[in-house]
Design a protein around this motif. Structure first.
Motif, PDB file in Angstrom:
ATOM      1  N   HIS A 227      -2.844  -3.650   3.922  1.00  0.00           N
ATOM      2  CA  HIS A 227      -2.158  -2.691   3.034  1.00  0.00           C
ATOM      3  C   HIS A 227      -1.113  -1.896   3.812  1.00  0.00           C
ATOM      4  O   HIS A 227      -1.313  -1.551   4.978  1.00  0.00           O
TER       5      HIS A 227
ATOM      6  N   ASP B 223      -4.140   3.633  10.298  1.00  0.00           N
ATOM      7  CA  ASP B 223      -4.715   3.073   9.067  1.00  0.00           C
ATOM      8  C   ASP B 223      -3.589   3.072   8.030  1.00  0.00           C
ATOM      9  O   ASP B 223      -3.254   4.112   7.502  1.00  0.00           O
ATOM     10  N   ASN B 224      -2.916   2.022   7.725  1.00  0.00           N
ATOM     11  CA  ASN B 224      -3.274   0.712   8.153  1.00  0.00           C
ATOM     12  C   ASN B 224      -2.118   0.014   8.841  1.00  0.00           C
ATOM     13  O   ASN B 224      -2.043  -1.191   8.909  1.00  0.00           O
TER      14      ASN B 224
ATOM     15  N   GLU C 299      -3.676   0.540  -1.642  1.00  0.00           N
ATOM     16  CA  GLU C 299      -5.064   0.301  -1.222  1.00  0.00           C
ATOM     17  C   GLU C 299      -5.835   1.607  -1.156  1.00  0.00           C
ATOM     18  O   GLU C 299      -7.013   1.667  -1.516  1.00  0.00           O
ATOM     19  N   GLU C 300      -5.176   2.638  -0.677  1.00  0.00           N
ATOM     20  CA  GLU C 300      -5.864   3.910  -0.426  1.00  0.00           C
ATOM     21  C   GLU C 300      -6.345   4.593  -1.706  1.00  0.00           C
ATOM     22  O   GLU C 300      -7.112   5.539  -1.661  1.00  0.00           O
TER      23      GLU C 300
ATOM     24  N   ASP D 225      -7.822  -4.582   8.182  1.00  0.00           N
ATOM     25  CA  ASP D 225      -7.767  -3.119   8.044  1.00  0.00           C
ATOM     26  C   ASP D 225      -8.438  -2.479   9.263  1.00  0.00           C
ATOM     27  O   ASP D 225      -9.029  -3.162  10.097  1.00  0.00           O
ATOM     28  N   THR D 226      -8.348  -1.176   9.306  1.00  0.00           N
ATOM     29  CA  THR D 226      -9.019  -0.436  10.364  1.00  0.00           C
ATOM     30  C   THR D 226     -10.483  -0.253   9.969  1.00  0.00           C
ATOM     31  O   THR D 226     -10.833  -0.350   8.794  1.00  0.00           O
TER      32      THR D 226
HETATM   33 ZN   LIG Z   1      -6.981   1.262   5.375  1.00  0.00          ZN
END
Ligand SMILES: [Zn+2]
Length: 350
Positions: free
Chosen positions: A64, A173-174, A205-206, A228-229
């Motif tokens: 993302h 992130d990210n 995404e968030e 992702d993280t």
């Molecule tokens: Zn993320």
């Protein structure tokens, strides 16, 4: 592969609140344009880039490109800006932060709150809530209203720095995964891929994996990787079972998170690839929180065989997120090799 610090720095510093990813999208498109066969932007704004493979199967990799941010909802009579969050903020980390309001022009602001000197003893003890903050731009209401309006987005300000063997800054992130995916595409230049590779830089995404869902339903992948993280809580006071991952101990192969159980075959495949190529890895078992992995797994027609490669990150969703260069490098290596060897594994249920 050595980390391209300048590229990583630019990748993390470009703003992109959920739903408002235009600037980072343009930056990614410029970088990957000559490294793929086709590029599309889907209706929601995710980038879908295709590298053609030799066999008729599809693999989707999603990172993302949005970052947690805010949106202006009110400018009060004294010119202070009120806002609501876009993504999961930890309110205590907003104290004394610099932010940028993206209006007709970018306007710098600071997250203001009550000074400790005038707090009542009970106020000092409780942690602040989001509503306790306001943004101070140092500009009068009249002038400010010429520049910004309700609905404009706000992102954190922070430059990426190198600190020891690590990188430290906002929005790792990210964007660290955006960097990993961009560098993987670069690594794959000139290589023949077994399956069609759809590299997706997803939006929103968030706020709930929204962009990856529509992208997965369009692509309809056979295989998938979320990028992702993940939490690295390898910090003073943490117990072994709380750490999830540790910085510098390698890329993380996701076993489970709050929204996805990685396909057991994909977990096995990734471990085999890592062992074969001497790539440092660790298992990620995350009790809560989700990533695009869940969307890729579920939103194609009938689902897909999906796992994830995660980048261990300290201080997630704070302004000083931190990753280790060893883990970043190992993540690029593992993703590259996994894409190249997807056809060399027995994917039947066993
Ligand atoms: Zn993320």
């Amino acid at each position: 592969m050595a980390i391209d610090f300048e590229l990583l720095k630019r990748t993390t510093e470009i703003p992109g609140a959920p739903g408002y990813e235009a600037k980072i999208r343009k930056f990614i498109l410029d970088y990957i344009g000559d490294k793929v066969d086709e590029v599309k932007i889907d209706p929601m704004g995710s980038i879908i880039a295709l590298r053609k493979g030799t066999e008729n199967k599809k693999v989707m990799v999603a990172a993302h490109m949005d970052e947690i941010g805010f949106i202006v909802n009110h400018i009060d009579s004294d010119g202070f800006v009120r806002f609501q969050p876009l993504g999961g903020f930890d309110p205590k980390t907003l104290t004394s932060q610099r932010v940028m309001i993206h209006g007709r022009e970018d306007v710098l602001g600071v997250m203001g709150s009550k000074p400790i000197h005038i707090m009542k003893p009970e106020e000092r003890k409780k942690s602040p809530e989001l509503q306790d903050y306001f943004i101070d731009t140092g500009i009068s209401k009249e002038e400010l209203e010429e520049l910004i309006k309700p609905g404009d987005t706000i992102t954190r300000v922070g430059d990426l720095i190198r600190i020891g063997q690590c990188f430290n800054g906002k929005s790792l992130d990210n964007r660290i995964s955006v960097y990993v995916l961009m560098e993987t595409l670069k690594n794959l230049e000139g290589e023949s891929l077994p399956y069609d590779l759809y590299a997706v830089f997803s939006v929103q995404e968030e706020v709930g994996l929204r962009g990856a869902r529509t992208a997965a339903s369009r692509i309809n992948p056979d295989f998938g990787f979320g990028l992702d993280t993940t939490i690295a809580y390898d910090l003073p006071g943490a117990q072994g079972h709380e750490m999830v991952t540790k910085l510098g101990k390698g890329t993380a192969i996701k076993i489970i998170d709050g929204t996805a159980i990685a396909d057991y075959r994909m977990v096995e495949f990734l471990k085999e690839v890592a062992e074969k190529h001497n790539i440092k890895w660790q298992a990620e078992i995350l009790p809560a929180g989700g990533t695009d992995t869940a969307a890729i797994q579920q939103y194609g027609r009938g689902g897909s065989i999906t796992g994830a490669i995660s980048i261990p990150t300290r201080y997630l969703h704070q302004t000083i997120e931190m990753v280790n260069e060893v883990d970043v490098d190992n993540s690029i290596e593992l993703l590259t090799k996994a894409i190249l060897q997807l056809d060399q594994f027995d994917w039947t249920h066993h």
